[in-house]
Design an enzyme around this catalytic site. Structure first.
Site, PDB file in Angstrom:
ATOM      1  N   GLY A  12       6.401  54.158  11.631  1.00 20.62           N
ATOM      2  CA  GLY A  12       7.608  53.868  10.862  1.00 20.62           C
ATOM      3  C   GLY A  12       7.842  54.859   9.737  1.00 20.62           C
ATOM      4  O   GLY A  12       7.052  55.777   9.504  1.00 20.62           O
ATOM      5  N   GLN A  13       8.937  54.640   9.004  1.00 14.45           N
ATOM      6  CA  GLN A  13       9.356  55.575   7.958  1.00 14.45           C
ATOM      7  C   GLN A  13       8.282  55.769   6.892  1.00 14.45           C
ATOM      8  O   GLN A  13       7.879  56.884   6.589  1.00 14.45           O
ATOM      9  CB  GLN A  13      10.648  55.094   7.301  1.00 14.45           C
ATOM     10  CG  GLN A  13      11.198  56.079   6.259  1.00 14.45           C
ATOM     11  CD  GLN A  13      12.317  55.496   5.419  1.00 14.45           C
ATOM     12  OE1 GLN A  13      12.367  54.286   5.192  1.00 14.45           O
ATOM     13  NE2 GLN A  13      13.218  56.342   4.952  1.00 14.45           N
ATOM     14  N   ASP A  35       0.271  51.530  16.202  1.00 14.71           N
ATOM     15  CA  ASP A  35       1.623  50.982  16.335  1.00 14.71           C
ATOM     16  C   ASP A  35       1.712  50.318  17.698  1.00 14.71           C
ATOM     17  O   ASP A  35       0.784  50.399  18.503  1.00 14.71           O
ATOM     18  CB  ASP A  35       2.683  52.079  16.178  1.00 14.71           C
ATOM     19  CG  ASP A  35       3.951  51.544  15.488  1.00 14.71           C
ATOM     20  OD1 ASP A  35       4.479  50.512  15.949  1.00 14.71           O
ATOM     21  OD2 ASP A  35       4.390  52.143  14.488  1.00 14.71           O
ATOM     22  N   ILE A  36       2.846  49.698  17.958  1.00 11.41           N
ATOM     23  CA  ILE A  36       3.014  48.977  19.220  1.00 11.41           C
ATOM     24  C   ILE A  36       3.358  49.907  20.367  1.00 11.41           C
ATOM     25  O   ILE A  36       3.269  49.557  21.533  1.00 11.41           O
ATOM     26  CB  ILE A  36       4.068  47.853  19.064  1.00 11.41           C
ATOM     27  CG1 ILE A  36       3.933  46.828  20.190  1.00 11.41           C
ATOM     28  CG2 ILE A  36       5.479  48.450  18.983  1.00 11.41           C
ATOM     29  CD1 ILE A  36       4.707  45.558  19.960  1.00 11.41           C
ATOM     30  N   TYR A 143      14.930  38.998   6.398  1.00 11.55           N
ATOM     31  CA  TYR A 143      13.928  39.941   5.889  1.00 11.55           C
ATOM     32  C   TYR A 143      13.469  39.527   4.496  1.00 11.55           C
ATOM     33  O   TYR A 143      12.269  39.451   4.216  1.00 11.55           O
ATOM     34  CB  TYR A 143      14.538  41.343   5.853  1.00 11.55           C
ATOM     35  CG  TYR A 143      13.635  42.416   5.286  1.00 11.55           C
ATOM     36  CD1 TYR A 143      12.440  42.755   5.903  1.00 11.55           C
ATOM     37  CD2 TYR A 143      14.001  43.124   4.140  1.00 11.55           C
ATOM     38  CE1 TYR A 143      11.613  43.754   5.396  1.00 11.55           C
ATOM     39  CE2 TYR A 143      13.188  44.127   3.619  1.00 11.55           C
ATOM     40  CZ  TYR A 143      12.001  44.439   4.247  1.00 11.55           C
ATOM     41  OH  TYR A 143      11.200  45.431   3.739  1.00 11.55           O
ATOM     42  N   LYS A 147       9.747  38.164   3.186  1.00 16.51           N
ATOM     43  CA  LYS A 147       9.021  38.833   2.113  1.00 16.51           C
ATOM     44  C   LYS A 147       8.701  37.864   0.970  1.00 16.51           C
ATOM     45  O   LYS A 147       7.603  37.904   0.402  1.00 16.51           O
ATOM     46  CB  LYS A 147       9.824  40.032   1.593  1.00 16.51           C
ATOM     47  CG  LYS A 147       9.908  41.184   2.577  1.00 16.51           C
ATOM     48  CD  LYS A 147       8.526  41.710   2.958  1.00 16.51           C
ATOM     49  CE  LYS A 147       8.567  42.900   3.880  1.00 16.51           C
ATOM     50  NZ  LYS A 147       7.227  43.361   4.280  1.00 16.51           N
ATOM     51  N   ILE A 173      14.053  53.448   0.047  1.00 20.49           N
ATOM     52  CA  ILE A 173      13.206  54.634   0.134  1.00 20.49           C
ATOM     53  C   ILE A 173      13.981  55.794   0.764  1.00 20.49           C
ATOM     54  O   ILE A 173      14.610  55.632   1.815  1.00 20.49           O
ATOM     55  CB  ILE A 173      11.941  54.355   0.970  1.00 20.49           C
ATOM     56  CG1 ILE A 173      11.181  53.140   0.400  1.00 20.49           C
ATOM     57  CG2 ILE A 173      11.054  55.575   1.026  1.00 20.49           C
ATOM     58  CD1 ILE A 173      10.661  53.319  -1.005  1.00 20.49           C
TER      59      ILE A 173
END
Length: 319
Positions: A12-13, A35-36, A143, A147, A173
């Site tokens: 990911g990022q 990762d997947i 989301y 969190k 980000i």
């Protein structure tokens, strides 16, 4: 003996850049990326890589035992905009992966956990300016809900089971190395790509949408710093507020025009506008600065200069 680190969601990022940083610090052989799928070929080929499903406890456990892992960075998640399209999947991925890692720590398979939270935990009732560490939240996205709930579970596992879990609430980000991953703040990455490609950008948020942002190098620095801090320095086990800069699409466009005078921006707000409107405009991160000496290096002007310089160099290298 060197610490053995597992990064879940390494393609990911944030995960990809964190992987390279941690390998530079701890050595390639001590940082296992996972990762997947093989979603980032360059990263997959850069060192030890494992296919791991974060939702499968047995798969995680096998990987942890195989590599004698003692520290896990759980970076796998479905982000805000994508999560609104697939709410059940977002809940399942974000929560199950967290429980699996916390349970590994509870069972003493691992010693330390990093789990990222987000400004998405905040909602319409949250003070918009200098949002405090402790405040009303009421998130309006799946989301954000995952969190907020995750923060409570992190603190619970620390208090009840002594799990050394650490967390920061990432703002938006900005990075040139990886493409956006389905977040509401992604416009602040897309805009630089479009500025160089088309000299124009049609923004999916309106011109007044001020949001907290951070350049990737600062985000990685914060992640490394909080994990390197002595346990007694980490006084908040839910998640720390984190901040660097706040700006609107108008302000980022003006910073780009200093380098590309002909650049233009237009506005076509979509469903992400409602998400952005529920989030803070600026963040009070004094707790992080006091507890473990957090400090940022990049403001908007420095970020714009770095983004345009690096993307232009990347474009030239591919030509």
């Amino acid at each position: 003996m060197s610490s053995k680190i597992l990064i879940i969601g390494a393609c990911g990022q944030i995960g990809s850049e964190l992987t390279y940083k941690l390998r530079a610090i701890h050595g390639d052989e001590n940082v296992i990326a996972s990762d997947i799928n093989y979603g980032n070929v360059e990263l997959v080929n850069s060192g030890i890589f494992e296919i791991v499903d974060a939702m499968d406890y047995a798969s995680l456990n096998v990987c942890v035992e195989k590599h004698n892992i003692d520290t896990v960075y759980l970076m796998a998640a479905m982000l805000s905009a994508t999560g609104e399209k697939y709410p059940n999947k977002a809940w399942d991925l974000n929560m199950t992966s967290l429980f699996n890692v916390l349970d590994l720590a509870k069972a003493n398979y691992i010693k330390k956990v990093f789990w990222p939270s987000s400004i998405a935990v905040f909602g319409p009732s949250t003070p918009k300016i200098d949002t405090p560490q402790y405040t009303s939240m009421e998130p309006t996205t799946v989301y954000g809900i995952t969190k907020q709930v995750g923060e409570r579970w992190c603190e619970y596992y620390h208090q009840k089971y002594g799990v050394d879990v650490r967390s920061i609430r990432y703002p938006g980000i900005i990075s040139w190395k990886t493409l956006p991953g389905g977040g509401t703040t992604d416009y602040a990455v897309e805009i630089y790509h479009k500025a160089l490609e088309n000299k124009s950008y049609d923004c999916f948020l309106n011109d007044a949408s001020m949001l907290p942002m951070m350049y990737m190098e600062d985000a990685i620095k914060a992640t490394v710093d909080i994990m390197d801090a002595a346990p007694e320095k980490i006084k908040i086990r839910s998640s720390y507020n984190l901040a660097a800069m706040s700006f609107t699409p108008v302000e980022i466009a003006e910073s780009i025009k200093k380098h590309i005078p002909e650049f233009t921006i237009s506005y076509s707000p979509d469903f992400r506008q409602e998400i952005a409107d529920s989030w803070p405009k600026s963040i009070d991160d004094s707790s992080a600065r006091e507890d473990w000496n957090w400090d940022h290096s990049y403001d908007l002007e420095a970020t714009t200069k770095e983004m345009l310089t690096q993307l232009e160099a990347l474009k030239t290298a591919k030509a």
